[in-house]
Structure formats: C-alpha cells, structure tokens
Design an enzyme around this catalytic site. Sequence first.
Site, PDB file in Angstrom:
ATOM      1  CB  SER A  74       5.210  -2.605  -4.760  1.00 18.96           C
ATOM      2  OG  SER A  74       5.477  -1.370  -4.430  1.00 18.96           O
ATOM      3  CD  GLN A  75      -0.391  -6.923  -7.687  1.00 16.00           C
ATOM      4  OE1 GLN A  75      -0.960  -5.600  -7.538  1.00 16.00           O
ATOM      5  NE2 GLN A  75      -0.788  -7.730  -8.394  1.00 16.00           N
TER       6      GLN A  75
END
Length: 223
Positions: free
Chosen positions: A71-72
């Site tokens: 994930s970011q």
Amino acid sequence: MSKIKYTLEDSFKHKGRRKRLVQELRGKGITDQTVLDAILTVPRHFFFPKDFWDEAYEDKAFPIGSGQTISQPYTVAFQTQLLRVHKGAQILEVGTGSGYQAAILAHLGAKVFTIERVEELYRKTTQLFGKLKLPVTCYLGDGSMGLPQKSPFDGIVVTAGGNSLAEQLKEQLGKGGRLVVPTGNRSIQKMVLIERLVENKYERTEHGDFKFVPLLGKNGWET
Ligand code: SAM
C-alpha cells in the site's frame, strides 16, 4: 515504541528519504506523531524487491508480485492513525502482502496477527519477518472472516477493498475496539471506521475515498 533491530542494510540515503517521506505525510494531514515515528523508523525498502529499493520512499503503492501491491505510505499511515494503536494492543491485519503494515504495527508495540490468502506472499513475508526478527504471527487463508480464535481484538485493519461490512469482523472487536475497513465497489472504496462502543452498540464513520486491490473470499468479492 518497541526496539526492533533490523539485519538488512539501512543506509543514510534511505534514512534521509524516510525523513522526507514523513514530512510529505505530515503535509498531507497525518498528525499522529507515533505513526510518523514508526514510518521514520521502519525501513520500507526491506519490503520491496531489492532491485527497486530506491523507489521505496515515494508515496506510491508498488507491485509485490502475485498481482498484489504494497500500500501507499499515506494509506498505511492513515489506516494506522485511525486504529489508534497502543502498546500491547491485540491487532488483526487482513491482507499481509509485503508485511510493511504489520511491521509498522509491531513497531507501535502491538501484538500483531496477520492473514494472507496468497500462498506465495505468505511464504515470502513469513520468511522476511523471521529474517528481521519481527514479532508478527502469520496465517495463510481467507481473512475475510477474521480470526475468531484470537479475538477479541483492540483493532482490526483490512488492507484490501471489501464490498460489505463484514459482520463477523465487527463481532471480533473487544469493547472500545476499532475496525478500519475500506468498503465500496471494485474501483473505489470509502475508508470505514467502526468502533464497538459497548456489547451491541457500534458507531460507523467514513473517512474519504481510497483505492485498494479487492478483498477476496467468503465475505469479500468472488475469487
Ligand atoms: N498490508 C499489505 C502491505 O503492507 O504490503 C498490503 C497488501 S495488498 C494492498 C492487499 C493484500 O490482501 C494482498 O496481498 C491480497 O492477496 C490480500 N487479500 C485479499 N483478500 C484477502 C483475504 N480474503 N484474506 C487474506 N488476504 C487477502
């Protein structure tokens, strides 16, 4: 914060990039200093394929194989901030992926349980946790139904996008527990927070739009 020692190389260059990433996340509205400190401390490049270490401190999701992503950083920070992790908290993560989110939770002193449905990722990440000596307990299987045998949890974080509000996950929260679950359709999800106030009373709030890979399984999308 726990004092976990890492055994892979963490250079000054990577430390400097983490500092810049933390400033960027602060600028985007992350305010919880314990979360920002965890991002500053945990080397995100360890959770990347070695050839791509230099890309680890951009605020972007990145492919980790098996059609999945890490994930970011903003998303990891946002979900962790919503969870309000305290030392010793019992936390379940659904969607182990690269292991980065679990490492952030471990650094905050949580007792972390994490489930991954893709065997290849499960194996790779379990090995990495061993190498890094990270105290995280990994399971292989469908996490869309939670992990009832380890409930109640102080927090549950789902790191894939679901299509319904998994009742079974809510029921695995202890009193005061918080469930952070992206919920919507396959292309966009609302970040939903559900707090268990008392035995049968829950409060649901929404915290903006995000885009995750789909949560598959019995309480997710069809495989
Ligand atoms: N938390 C991860 C990290 O820090 O790298 C991000 C993981 S990625 C955005 C979402 C992960 O959820 C994928 O690895 C995917 O295989 C997993 N996943 C999807 N549905 C699942 C399910 N029902 N049970 C367990 N894992 C699931």
